[in-house]
Write a protein that holds these residues in place. Structure first.
Motif, mmCIF file in Angstrom:
data_model
loop_
_atom_site.group_PDB
_atom_site.id
_atom_site.type_symbol
_atom_site.label_atom_id
_atom_site.label_comp_id
_atom_site.label_asym_id
_atom_site.label_seq_id
_atom_site.Cartn_x
_atom_site.Cartn_y
_atom_site.Cartn_z
ATOM 1 N N ALA A 1 16.517 -7.490 10.524
ATOM 2 C CA ALA A 1 17.409 -8.025 11.699
ATOM 3 C C ALA A 1 17.705 -6.831 12.672
ATOM 4 O O ALA A 1 17.714 -5.648 12.366
ATOM 5 N N GLN B 1 25.172 -7.430 7.987
ATOM 6 C CA GLN B 1 23.938 -7.167 8.598
ATOM 7 C C GLN B 1 23.060 -8.181 8.309
ATOM 8 O O GLN B 1 22.239 -8.840 9.115
ATOM 9 N N ALA C 1 22.955 -7.602 15.051
ATOM 10 C CA ALA C 1 23.549 -8.187 13.983
ATOM 11 C C ALA C 1 25.024 -7.505 13.646
ATOM 12 O O ALA C 1 25.952 -8.272 13.303
ATOM 13 N N GLY D 1 23.616 -11.195 6.436
ATOM 14 C CA GLY D 1 24.081 -12.665 6.435
ATOM 15 C C GLY D 1 23.867 -13.274 4.928
ATOM 16 O O GLY D 1 23.701 -14.443 5.018
#
Length: 437
Positions: free
Chosen positions: A390, A300, A395, A302
């Motif tokens: 995000a 989610q 995501a 990264g």
């Protein structure tokens, strides 16, 4: 013959083959070395040392009752052990074999051999060694003090609800589990609400060797249903396999702003934040929570693999590198977890979430896991509680697409090189992230 027994991650006197072996050879000098190199890694944290310190205090008491004080020393093992041997005229060291530190141990062995000292490493599961009823102490042994965390370079690490260190606390947990608490263990492995009551919660005690695998096995099945006892045995077998994995020194990875916020439980993903705050306060979360937190960090948000792992390792009191990093690889390769759906599934009434994210108490239950859909979200999000770092669904879709692409690439590679998709379904230990002990 005088023998030095080196305690490492085996902080007990019961079912301790190295101690039994040393006692059979002659007078014993029990030693624990607080080596700054062991605590200098980016995964080390004050909560780990707090747990070990409590274990060392109990171990010292147990050894005193047997007749030999625990010599606690701080410094590099390659300097401390030869110095102790020279001072006491010792030419033989006994310890348990530890695969994870094998690369470093090879250098230590060369140092000891240059001093004319033999180092005998034996398995923790060596059969036929009776526990000593009494120890003969090496003459002139001095106990020493448990060093504070700061002397090892560890920062203050508040963990107000941490599991108690010490063997007796582990024995109480084991007894309560096999005598009835573990009847609902399958449920406890899924739900954060039932996790404390239904999970075994012995990982930290096994990681540091306060309890041995043999002791846990001997306590089964107790009052547990056969399927629960079978599951625990399977996880113990996984830990045994992990004990044979070697490791390497890790370099510190920088936390991204998103990971730093998540580490504080402020990612804007309510259920994931509640779990993270619970982990910060207790040093433990149950199996599915571990996988969810790792998945959110990696997929989610990264997050960098090493940075995400080091962040979680610092928070888990039961951090065991041989198990943990293998499991992080499995989570990285697995299908991303949807933290919103997980919250709605495992905490539908929001009791857990409201307890650990009280900023969201004003949000109606129907919107609690997705507060941005509530018409009054502006009074909470971006003020008392952050907006998501995000877009959760975007995501998740991006991470899932990347996962599918990697699976296709791996499938193509497997056809050419090996029919086993080893990267995505490794025959591996699954005791710490996929199912907590």
């Amino acid at each position: 013959m005088d023998v030095l027994v080196w305690f490492r991650s085996d902080l007990r006197v019961n079912d301790h083959p190295a101690l039994s072996r040393a006692a059979a050879l002659g007078a014993v000098l029990p030693v624990f070395v607080a080596d700054p190199q062991d605590w200098a890694g980016p995964e080390a944290a004050g909560r780990h040392w707090a747990f070990v310190s409590a274990a060392l205090a109990e171990l010292g008491e147990d050894l005193n009752r047997l007749g030999a004080p625990l010599s606690l020393r701080q410094g590099a093992a390659a300097e401390v052990l030869p110095r102790l041997c020279r001072a006491r005229g010792i030419r033989h060291i006994v310890s348990h074999r530890r695969a994870w530190t094998a690369p470093r141990d090879a250098e230590l062995r060369r140092v000891l051999e240059a001093e004319g000292i033999t180092w005998e490493e034996i398995s923790e599961e060596t059969p036929g060694l009776a526990p000593p009823e009494r120890l003969t102490a090496v003459e002139g042994a001095v106990a020493g003090l448990i060093p504070p965390a700061r002397s090892l370079g560890l920062k203050d690490d508040p963990c107000p609800c941490a599991q108690g260190g010490g063997r007796r606390a582990g024995l109480q947990l084991l007894d309560s589990f096999v005598s009835g608490r573990g009847v609902n263990a399958p449920v406890g492995s899924l739900s954060p609400l039932a996790g404390e009551r239904s999970s075994l919660r012995l990982s930290a005690y096994l990681t540091w060797g306060l309890l041995s695998q043999a002791e846990v096995r001997a306590a089964l099945p107790g009052s547990l249903p056969p399927e629960v006892a079978k599951t625990v045995l399977a996880r113990l077998n996984a830990r045994r396999r992990a004990a044979g994995l070697e490791g390497a020194v890790q370099k510190a990875a920088q936390l991204s702003p998103a990971l730093a916020a998540f580490a504080e439980g402020r990612s804007g993903l309510p259920f994931a934040d509640a779990l993270m705050r619970y982990l910060r306060a207790t040093g433990w979360v149950n199996a599915h929570a571990r996988s969810l937190l790792a998945s959110v960090a990696l997929h989610q948000l990264g997050g960098d693999f090493r940075a995400s792992g080091q962040m979680l390792a610092r928070l888990l009191t039961d951090y065991d590198p041989a198990i943990f990093w293998f499991q992080m690889q499995k989570v990285a390769a697995a299908r991303p977890v949807d933290p919103l759906r997980a919250g709605e599934t495992f905490d539908p009434e929001g009791r857990f979430l409201r307890r650990w994210c009280p900023e969201l108490n004003a949000v109606p239950g129907a919107y609690l896991h997705r507060p941005w859909r509530w018409s009054g979200a502006g009074s909470v999000l971006g003020r008392r509680y952050p907006e998501p770092l995000a877009d959760p669904q975007r995501a998740l879709r991006a991470a899932a697409a990347l996962h599918r692409a990697k699976r296709r690439e791996e499938a193509d590679f497997a056809v050419i090189e090996d029919p086993r998709p080893f990267l995505f379904a490794p025959p591996a230990p699954n005791a710490q992230l996929t199912l907590d002990l």
